[in-house]
Design a protein around this motif. Structure first.
Motif, PDB file in Angstrom:
ATOM      1  N   TYR A 175       0.829  -1.203   0.000  1.00 34.57           N
ATOM      2  CA  TYR A 175       0.000   0.000   0.000  1.00 34.57           C
ATOM      3  C   TYR A 175       0.867   1.259   0.000  1.00 34.57           C
ATOM      4  O   TYR A 175       0.543   2.249  -0.655  1.00 34.57           O
ATOM      5  CB  TYR A 175      -0.935   0.015   1.214  1.00 34.57           C
ATOM      6  N   THR A 179       0.706   3.923  -3.046  1.00 34.20           N
ATOM      7  CA  THR A 179       0.364   5.329  -2.818  1.00 34.20           C
ATOM      8  C   THR A 179       1.463   6.256  -3.323  1.00 34.20           C
ATOM      9  O   THR A 179       1.193   7.268  -3.987  1.00 34.20           O
ATOM     10  CB  THR A 179       0.107   5.558  -1.320  1.00 34.20           C
TER      11      THR A 179
ATOM     12  N   TYR B 175      -5.879   7.446  -4.944  1.00 33.21           N
ATOM     13  CA  TYR B 175      -5.560   6.391  -3.976  1.00 33.21           C
ATOM     14  C   TYR B 175      -6.204   5.071  -4.373  1.00 33.21           C
ATOM     15  O   TYR B 175      -5.612   3.995  -4.227  1.00 33.21           O
ATOM     16  CB  TYR B 175      -6.032   6.795  -2.574  1.00 33.21           C
ATOM     17  N   THR B 179      -3.989   1.796  -5.214  1.00 36.52           N
ATOM     18  CA  THR B 179      -4.164   0.535  -4.472  1.00 36.52           C
ATOM     19  C   THR B 179      -4.484  -0.623  -5.410  1.00 36.52           C
ATOM     20  O   THR B 179      -3.913  -1.716  -5.308  1.00 36.52           O
ATOM     21  CB  THR B 179      -5.280   0.706  -3.427  1.00 36.52           C
ATOM     22  N   SER B 182      -1.421  -1.598  -7.228  1.00 34.02           N
ATOM     23  CA  SER B 182      -0.454  -2.344  -6.403  1.00 34.02           C
ATOM     24  C   SER B 182      -0.790  -3.831  -6.393  1.00 34.02           C
ATOM     25  O   SER B 182       0.074  -4.672  -6.156  1.00 34.02           O
ATOM     26  CB  SER B 182      -0.418  -1.780  -4.978  1.00 34.02           C
ATOM     27  N   ALA B 205      -8.194  -4.906  -0.231  1.00 34.24           N
ATOM     28  CA  ALA B 205      -8.040  -3.549  -0.724  1.00 34.24           C
ATOM     29  C   ALA B 205      -9.169  -2.658  -0.214  1.00 34.24           C
ATOM     30  O   ALA B 205      -8.941  -1.514   0.221  1.00 34.24           O
ATOM     31  CB  ALA B 205      -8.019  -3.550  -2.257  1.00 34.24           C
ATOM     32  N   LEU B 209      -8.806   0.705   1.981  1.00 30.51           N
ATOM     33  CA  LEU B 209      -9.294   1.980   1.465  1.00 30.51           C
ATOM     34  C   LEU B 209     -10.427   2.541   2.326  1.00 30.51           C
ATOM     35  O   LEU B 209     -10.511   3.760   2.526  1.00 30.51           O
ATOM     36  CB  LEU B 209      -9.764   1.803   0.011  1.00 30.51           C
TER      37      LEU B 209
END
Lengths: 217, 217, 217, 217
Positions: A175, A179, B175, B179, B182, B205, B209
């Motif tokens: 994460y 970010t 964001y 995420t 990622s 996730a 979040l």
DNA sequence: AATGAATGAGAGTTCATTCAT
DNA sequence: GATGAATGAACTCTCATTCAT
């Protein structure tokens, strides 16, 4: 003090290497050209001309064009990244910032600075990652080792002190990276704009991450 | 029902186009080869052979090799992506999931599925983005429009109902994307592994979040 | 009345031919393009597009690209030039201009007009002569026949009447052509200028030739 | 002594140039092939094979096929022609031939010899003139300068002494060239025949021109 | 008769690489 | 160690021509 600048590091590495001035010029010029035009978009004769050497010289040391790329990426992969990461963690440990969000911000600002200062190498890296999935595997293996080791230990402290959610370290780092990347990717991929405000970006990112990674009460 | 699969969509587009079977084969084969070997790493004779057509045929329709790439990327950029995004938001609005975290999870799962089902196109896209910064600018412009419009309105509902932090929509979406990326980047960049668990990934996730984007009490 | 304009003649020939409108368009367009860009510099697909026909149609009638050139040059070589020359001499004989210099001027003006009105065909001819020496041989043979025949008889009248030097007709015609060419070549080879004054040019040329070809007292 | 032979001059230029033996071979062979088959009718692989070099070598020096043509024509246009013309006039001035007709004959014989000895270059030139009108413009400009300068002065002497008609120098030179061309054109355009008798041709031409250009008593 | 998709040989050109100097 | 001329395979692209419709 921290080693943030791959370019400086790169030049020091060059200086220490047994390469002649001309060979060093070849590497330096190749880095710039690969970064701007891509590996396939750069010809060896272009490199020779830009480096002010003969076409033969380009191959004398590095055997093939791919050899130049290796010579550019290997030190980064083998020495510079781990070293920089190592120093980074060492410093983090020494910093003794009590507040996790403050720590995050410091950390993020530091890594953003790193990325922005080394855009050329990172762009070459990014290209090569897409061309060659083996690199990402190497990175994954190294990251896994680091997570199990130093980085994991580092995060554990904050988990123990109740400032960090008790998720696996890999997930937390994921994460964190996601970010950071969401901020720097446009900077790296686009022609870099000078108006990127690291201070504000790192503050925002730290704010978000601190919330997302806080332990549930 | 949502249009998630670019491949299907791509084939439908091909079928609707006035392209002959051979020309369609050229595009289909080019997509695969570009995805696997990169644009520069794929020769036009390779395309011709794989598509079972003559070299002349490759150029008859698309004029240049770059023309093939355009023919592959333009429909995605012009029609498919916006359409998919539009339908996606429509469905989100209709879904009426009361809980923001559940919504996030549904959304993330959906987008992960989209990415994983369209890895080839996305890999070609990723290559081209690094080669050609203009594409990312186009994407940025479109994203900005969407954030100001539909997507912003959509998020506003949750801000108003106190389930979403009152940050600018662009920051929130950033964001979200960071995420998701990622999670999916390793899947897309590496040779795809079949053991990726969308359900678990989207749950994780969404959990992260939801915390990070919750309003501070 | 004299047939000076190959273009008109060419169109009449086309109209009389069994060629369809499309085939005629191919010839017409080919003449223009060959004249402007040369034979090698004009592609058959260019011809097809300019003529508004399919690529197949270009070959339906003329078999090969060279066939189009032949179709353009043969009528000129076989029919038009001799016919025009024949009519020219007939008219010369009828004109009954007493003064040799006046005759020369009339003749020269007429031939200059002919050249200037048929620049396109002549340019294609000129190109082809350089590419293909056989054409010039054909021309030489025809010219020789004409000199032995009608043209020779025509000149003989003026030799007999003491107005023309008693040189072989071939030699006389050679000087005549050389002088005319020295006037029209720049017009034909360069982008044609409108300010060429046939009247003055023919007067000058006739003046020079009349002196050069006058019998020595 | 006069420089009549472009081929010799061409070889000397080659020798003086920094070109390697292989590059010189490329030019030499290109001259022959362009002369025989035309520029468009000669492929670069043909040149390479005939010169005994690789295809790469052909492009290493001259960049493009058109670059070879330039390398062949530029020295002629820039150096050789003006030089030859300059030397020619110098010699004319020194020759002190009392009789204008004798002078003409000497002059014409000399220029005919020049053309016949340099047929290859002239054939390439002729092709290029038809392909590219810019060349003829260049020639016209240069000719105009020469007429205003040296050549004009030279002719003035004979006008003053009453041996040459008082026409503008440009007009006189035009007839001179037209007459010479009427003799050499068939030789240059056809496969050259060995039985061309310069002595007789120049005597005839001078006879005609002397009459045509004599002042009217 | 006309179409136009398809062909494939060959064009000009590039490029990583070699090697004698 | 450095040069740069030379290589030749491979590349992108063009073109006259064919042929099923």
């Amino acid at each position: 003090m921290q080693v943030n600048n791959l370019e400086t590091l790169f030049k020091k590495t060059l200086a220490k290497s047994k390469l002649t001035a001309k060979q060093q010029a070849v590497l330096q010029v190749s880095l710039n050209l690969f970064s701007e035009q891509g590996f396939d978009g750069t010809s060896t004769s272009e490199i020779a001309k830009a480096a002010g050497v003969s076409e033969g010289t380009v191959f004398k040391q590095f055997k093939t064009k791919a050899g130049i790329l290796e010579a550019l990426l290997n030190p980064v992969l083998d020495d510079v990244l781990p070293m920089a990461a190592g120093e980074f963690l060492t410093e983090m440990n020494q910093s003794d910032l009590p507040n996790f969000q403050q720590l995050l911000q410091y950390m993020i600002a530091d890594r953003m600075k790193f990325v922005l200062e080394n855009q050329k190498q990172i762009r070459v890296f990014a290209q090569e990652i897409i061309r060659n999935p083996k690199i990402i595997q190497t990175l994954q293996v190294r990251a896994a080792a680091m997570i199990k080791g130093e980085a994991g230990d580092f995060l554990q402290q904050y988990k123990d002190s109740g400032q960090l959610v008790d998720w696996p370290s890999g997930r937390i780092i994921q994460y964190l990276l996601g970010t950071i990347i969401s901020y720097v990717a446009p900077q790296v991929l686009l022609v870099p704009t000078k108006d990127f405000d690291i201070q504000q970006a790192s503050t925002e990112a730290a704010e978000f991450l601190a919330r997302g990674l806080a332990p549930q009460n």
